[in-house]
Scaffold this motif. Structure first.
Motif, PDB file in Angstrom:
ATOM      1  N   SER A 112       0.656  -1.046   0.027  1.00 37.67           N
ATOM      2  CA  SER A 112      -0.170  -0.102   0.139  1.00 37.67           C
ATOM      3  C   SER A 112       0.802   1.113   0.045  1.00 37.67           C
ATOM      4  O   SER A 112       0.500   2.279   0.819  1.00 37.67           O
ATOM      5  CB  SER A 112      -0.996   0.166   1.208  1.00 37.67           C
ATOM      6  OG  SER A 112      -1.878   0.946   0.986  1.00 37.67           O
ATOM      7  N   VAL A 113       1.846   1.487  -0.781  1.00 39.07           N
ATOM      8  CA  VAL A 113       2.648   2.526  -1.224  1.00 39.07           C
ATOM      9  C   VAL A 113       2.737   2.728  -2.622  1.00 39.07           C
ATOM     10  O   VAL A 113       2.513   2.032  -3.594  1.00 39.07           O
ATOM     11  CB  VAL A 113       4.147   2.270  -0.604  1.00 39.07           C
ATOM     12  CG1 VAL A 113       4.065   2.028   0.891  1.00 39.07           C
ATOM     13  CG2 VAL A 113       4.830   1.105  -1.041  1.00 39.07           C
ATOM     14  N   VAL A 114       2.985   3.933  -2.987  1.00 35.58           N
ATOM     15  CA  VAL A 114       3.349   4.295  -4.281  1.00 35.58           C
ATOM     16  C   VAL A 114       4.659   4.543  -4.506  1.00 35.58           C
ATOM     17  O   VAL A 114       5.458   4.484  -3.478  1.00 35.58           O
ATOM     18  CB  VAL A 114       2.598   5.475  -4.758  1.00 35.58           C
ATOM     19  CG1 VAL A 114       1.140   5.371  -4.778  1.00 35.58           C
ATOM     20  CG2 VAL A 114       2.942   6.924  -3.822  1.00 35.58           C
ATOM     21  N   THR A 115       5.107   4.962  -5.813  1.00 38.41           N
ATOM     22  CA  THR A 115       6.666   4.804  -5.808  1.00 38.41           C
ATOM     23  C   THR A 115       7.641   5.854  -5.018  1.00 38.41           C
ATOM     24  O   THR A 115       8.554   5.404  -4.627  1.00 38.41           O
ATOM     25  CB  THR A 115       6.973   5.267  -7.366  1.00 38.41           C
ATOM     26  OG1 THR A 115       6.321   4.285  -8.275  1.00 38.41           O
ATOM     27  CG2 THR A 115       8.485   5.329  -7.656  1.00 38.41           C
ATOM     28  N   TYR A 116       7.146   7.075  -4.734  1.00 38.17           N
ATOM     29  CA  TYR A 116       7.766   7.994  -3.821  1.00 38.17           C
ATOM     30  C   TYR A 116       7.514   7.557  -2.520  1.00 38.17           C
ATOM     31  O   TYR A 116       8.594   8.142  -1.697  1.00 38.17           O
ATOM     32  CB  TYR A 116       7.466   9.360  -4.190  1.00 38.17           C
ATOM     33  CG  TYR A 116       6.145   9.989  -3.778  1.00 38.17           C
ATOM     34  CD1 TYR A 116       5.946  10.239  -2.310  1.00 38.17           C
ATOM     35  CD2 TYR A 116       5.137   9.781  -4.508  1.00 38.17           C
ATOM     36  CE1 TYR A 116       4.724  10.916  -1.974  1.00 38.17           C
ATOM     37  CE2 TYR A 116       3.678  10.017  -4.022  1.00 38.17           C
ATOM     38  CZ  TYR A 116       3.569  10.612  -2.585  1.00 38.17           C
ATOM     39  OH  TYR A 116       2.420  10.945  -2.086  1.00 38.17           O
ATOM     40  N   GLU A 117       6.757   6.699  -2.140  1.00 38.71           N
ATOM     41  CA  GLU A 117       6.775   6.090  -0.652  1.00 38.71           C
ATOM     42  C   GLU A 117       7.304   4.906  -0.374  1.00 38.71           C
ATOM     43  O   GLU A 117       7.381   4.067   0.490  1.00 38.71           O
ATOM     44  CB  GLU A 117       5.162   5.976  -0.524  1.00 38.71           C
ATOM     45  CG  GLU A 117       4.490   7.078  -0.441  1.00 38.71           C
ATOM     46  CD  GLU A 117       2.963   7.084  -0.295  1.00 38.71           C
ATOM     47  OE1 GLU A 117       2.141   8.006   0.237  1.00 38.71           O
ATOM     48  OE2 GLU A 117       2.514   5.782  -0.439  1.00 38.71           O
ATOM     49  N   ARG A 118       8.154   4.254  -1.390  1.00 42.44           N
ATOM     50  CA  ARG A 118       8.501   3.046  -1.562  1.00 42.44           C
ATOM     51  C   ARG A 118       9.260   2.625  -0.574  1.00 42.44           C
ATOM     52  O   ARG A 118       9.688   1.400  -0.283  1.00 42.44           O
ATOM     53  CB  ARG A 118       9.238   2.529  -2.950  1.00 42.44           C
ATOM     54  CG  ARG A 118      10.382   3.486  -3.162  1.00 42.44           C
ATOM     55  CD  ARG A 118      10.953   2.996  -4.594  1.00 42.44           C
ATOM     56  NE  ARG A 118      11.986   3.626  -5.087  1.00 42.44           N
ATOM     57  CZ  ARG A 118      11.961   4.824  -5.307  1.00 42.44           C
ATOM     58  NH1 ARG A 118      10.941   5.584  -5.677  1.00 42.44           N
ATOM     59  NH2 ARG A 118      13.303   5.484  -6.001  1.00 42.44           N
ATOM     60  N   ASN A 119      10.252   3.521   0.254  1.00 41.91           N
ATOM     61  CA  ASN A 119      11.107   3.417   1.072  1.00 41.91           C
ATOM     62  C   ASN A 119      10.698   3.636   2.560  1.00 41.91           C
ATOM     63  O   ASN A 119      11.403   3.479   3.355  1.00 41.91           O
ATOM     64  CB  ASN A 119      12.549   4.275   0.908  1.00 41.91           C
ATOM     65  CG  ASN A 119      13.187   3.805  -0.184  1.00 41.91           C
ATOM     66  OD1 ASN A 119      13.215   2.553  -0.752  1.00 41.91           O
ATOM     67  ND2 ASN A 119      13.776   4.650  -0.970  1.00 41.91           N
ATOM     68  N   SER A 173       3.994   2.133   5.111  1.00 36.10           N
ATOM     69  CA  SER A 173       2.940   2.941   4.789  1.00 36.10           C
ATOM     70  C   SER A 173       1.907   2.951   6.027  1.00 36.10           C
ATOM     71  O   SER A 173       1.631   1.907   6.871  1.00 36.10           O
ATOM     72  CB  SER A 173       2.022   2.170   3.612  1.00 36.10           C
ATOM     73  OG  SER A 173       0.746   2.789   3.445  1.00 36.10           O
ATOM     74  N   LYS A 174       1.239   4.191   6.068  1.00 35.10           N
ATOM     75  CA  LYS A 174       0.231   4.249   7.289  1.00 35.10           C
ATOM     76  C   LYS A 174      -1.139   3.825   6.706  1.00 35.10           C
ATOM     77  O   LYS A 174      -2.065   3.710   7.578  1.00 35.10           O
ATOM     78  CB  LYS A 174       0.161   5.940   7.337  1.00 35.10           C
ATOM     79  CG  LYS A 174       1.526   6.570   8.020  1.00 35.10           C
ATOM     80  CD  LYS A 174       1.127   7.888   8.222  1.00 35.10           C
ATOM     81  CE  LYS A 174       0.717   8.678   7.136  1.00 35.10           C
ATOM     82  NZ  LYS A 174       0.657  10.388   7.591  1.00 35.10           N
ATOM     83  N   TYR A 175      -1.136   3.521   5.256  1.00 34.04           N
ATOM     84  CA  TYR A 175      -2.590   2.993   4.811  1.00 34.04           C
ATOM     85  C   TYR A 175      -2.356   1.588   4.722  1.00 34.04           C
ATOM     86  O   TYR A 175      -3.426   0.975   3.797  1.00 34.04           O
ATOM     87  CB  TYR A 175      -2.649   3.739   3.576  1.00 34.04           C
ATOM     88  CG  TYR A 175      -2.568   5.316   3.780  1.00 34.04           C
ATOM     89  CD1 TYR A 175      -3.403   6.179   4.406  1.00 34.04           C
ATOM     90  CD2 TYR A 175      -1.437   5.988   3.441  1.00 34.04           C
ATOM     91  CE1 TYR A 175      -3.152   7.585   4.634  1.00 34.04           C
ATOM     92  CE2 TYR A 175      -1.088   7.153   3.610  1.00 34.04           C
ATOM     93  CZ  TYR A 175      -2.060   8.094   4.101  1.00 34.04           C
ATOM     94  OH  TYR A 175      -2.041   9.302   4.484  1.00 34.04           O
ATOM     95  N   ASP A 176      -1.575   0.944   5.228  1.00 34.61           N
ATOM     96  CA  ASP A 176      -1.582  -0.616   4.857  1.00 34.61           C
ATOM     97  C   ASP A 176      -2.656  -1.184   5.938  1.00 34.61           C
ATOM     98  O   ASP A 176      -2.636  -1.250   7.237  1.00 34.61           O
ATOM     99  CB  ASP A 176      -0.007  -1.187   5.275  1.00 34.61           C
ATOM    100  CG  ASP A 176       0.181  -2.699   5.063  1.00 34.61           C
ATOM    101  OD1 ASP A 176      -0.934  -3.212   4.664  1.00 34.61           O
ATOM    102  OD2 ASP A 176       1.206  -3.300   5.259  1.00 34.61           O
ATOM    103  N   LYS A 177      -3.695  -1.890   5.177  1.00 34.67           N
ATOM    104  CA  LYS A 177      -4.724  -2.664   5.720  1.00 34.67           C
ATOM    105  C   LYS A 177      -4.754  -4.107   5.563  1.00 34.67           C
ATOM    106  O   LYS A 177      -5.649  -4.651   6.038  1.00 34.67           O
ATOM    107  CB  LYS A 177      -6.099  -2.026   5.380  1.00 34.67           C
ATOM    108  CG  LYS A 177      -6.294  -0.534   5.681  1.00 34.67           C
ATOM    109  CD  LYS A 177      -7.620   0.084   5.172  1.00 34.67           C
ATOM    110  CE  LYS A 177      -8.608  -0.804   5.819  1.00 34.67           C
ATOM    111  NZ  LYS A 177     -10.044  -0.057   5.366  1.00 34.67           N
ATOM    112  N   GLY A 178      -3.451  -4.548   5.349  1.00 40.17           N
ATOM    113  CA  GLY A 178      -3.583  -5.953   4.829  1.00 40.17           C
ATOM    114  C   GLY A 178      -3.587  -6.211   3.553  1.00 40.17           C
ATOM    115  O   GLY A 178      -4.211  -5.257   2.641  1.00 40.17           O
ATOM    116  N   LYS A 179      -2.913  -7.387   2.879  1.00 41.58           N
ATOM    117  CA  LYS A 179      -2.864  -7.560   1.375  1.00 41.58           C
ATOM    118  C   LYS A 179      -3.779  -7.481   0.737  1.00 41.58           C
ATOM    119  O   LYS A 179      -4.171  -6.884  -0.359  1.00 41.58           O
ATOM    120  CB  LYS A 179      -2.008  -8.890   1.207  1.00 41.58           C
ATOM    121  CG  LYS A 179      -0.446  -8.796   1.615  1.00 41.58           C
ATOM    122  CD  LYS A 179       0.397 -10.194   1.148  1.00 41.58           C
ATOM    123  CE  LYS A 179       1.603  -9.974   1.389  1.00 41.58           C
ATOM    124  NZ  LYS A 179       2.006  -9.504   2.647  1.00 41.58           N
TER     125      LYS A 179
END
Length: 275
Positions: free
Chosen positions: A218-225, A228-234
């Motif tokens: 749950s990340v985009v390219t500029y957040e890849r490292n 994520s605060k928005y990770d709710k499970g796969k």
């Protein structure tokens, strides 16, 4: 889905790369269906028709998802946005508007993009919240198409393309496009198309792996490292990109699949996660 009004490339690089893609796809399709495939199956026989239908279906999904990417306006234009700055929101001086979290201004598109992942030169537009689904499926079918074609191309180049192990032949393979302009022959054209498909398989495979990993986290390219605060499970992360009908969207871009967020109010997602 909001429709983009101006779909034309906005820089020379995008125009060249997108134009090349739109030219090479039908050329490769013709080469595979009417040059390579008849070498293995009699044209319009049962097996030929079987592969012809599969190849045409794959091309349909590539083209339809490509058009969906280009036509989908995933910018902040026309969106109802608040006038005050909420937490994680920012003010874009170029757009003269507040922009929600995960949006970013694109210097090429000249607008802020919702959940901007990257600017894609193959489509001359940004990949963001609403067209991310079409982008992933486009790359998926590009990988299927190039792997499918490469299987037959390897046997084709071995059995039907004249090749000798000389420095001249090696140069033709290493620099197929340059050689094609110097020596416009059927043999060199075949080598050029086969190498385009082969490198396309490698590129689309790496690209698909990279973006599936981002989607699952749950990340985009500029957040890849970052985490994520928005990770709710796969599964929920997949639905955020592909929608609630994620298991059907691979069949057609016209299948409606509602996304689990509006691309603007990410604070609501955070509150749901906390609950």
């Amino acid at each position: 889905m909001n429709i983009r009004i101006n779909i034309f490339p906005k820089c020379i690089r995008d125009a060249f790369v997108t134009g090349f893609l739109f030219v090479i796809m039908p050329v490769v399709y013709y080469f595979e269906m009417f040059v390579v495939l008849p070498k293995y199956y009699k044209q319009w026989s049962a097996w030929y028709n079987f592969h012809f239908v599969i190849g045409t279906t794959i091309l349909f999904n590539i083209c339809s998802n490509l058009i969906a990417i280009i036509m989908c306006d995933t910018s902040i234009k026309g969106r109802v946005l608040p006038t005050d700055l909420k937490p994680d929101w920012r003010f874009c001086s170029v757009c003269e508007s507040v922009a929600p979290p995960r949006s970013w201004h694109c210097e090429v598109c000249k607008v802020c993009i919702l959940k901007r992942d990257h600017h894609c030169m193959f489509t001359s537009c940004c990949i963001g919240f609403e067209n991310h689904r079409y982008f992933l499926i486009f790359v998926f079918y590009m990988l299927i198409a190039t792997l499918y074609a490469s299987y037959y191309n390897m046997k084709f180049i071995k059995n039907f393309v004249t090749f000798d192990f000389s420095w001249t032949s090696i140069f033709k393979i290493v620099f197929p496009l340059a050689t094609l302009f110097m020596e416009w022959t059927q043999n060199q054209l075949f080598i050029f198309l086969i190498l385009i498909v082969f490198f396309g398989a490698g590129f689309s495979g790496a690209l698909l792996y990279f973006h599936i990993d981002l989607m699952l986290r749950s990340v985009v390219t500029y957040e890849r490292n970052t985490v994520s605060k928005y990770d709710k499970g796969k599964l929920e992360n997949i639905k955020l990109v592909l929608g609630d009908k994620w298991y059907l969207v691979w069949l057609s871009p016209w299948i409606k699949s509602k996304l689990t967020c509006d691309g603007i109010n990410w604070d609501k997602m955070l509150s749901l996660k906390e609950k």
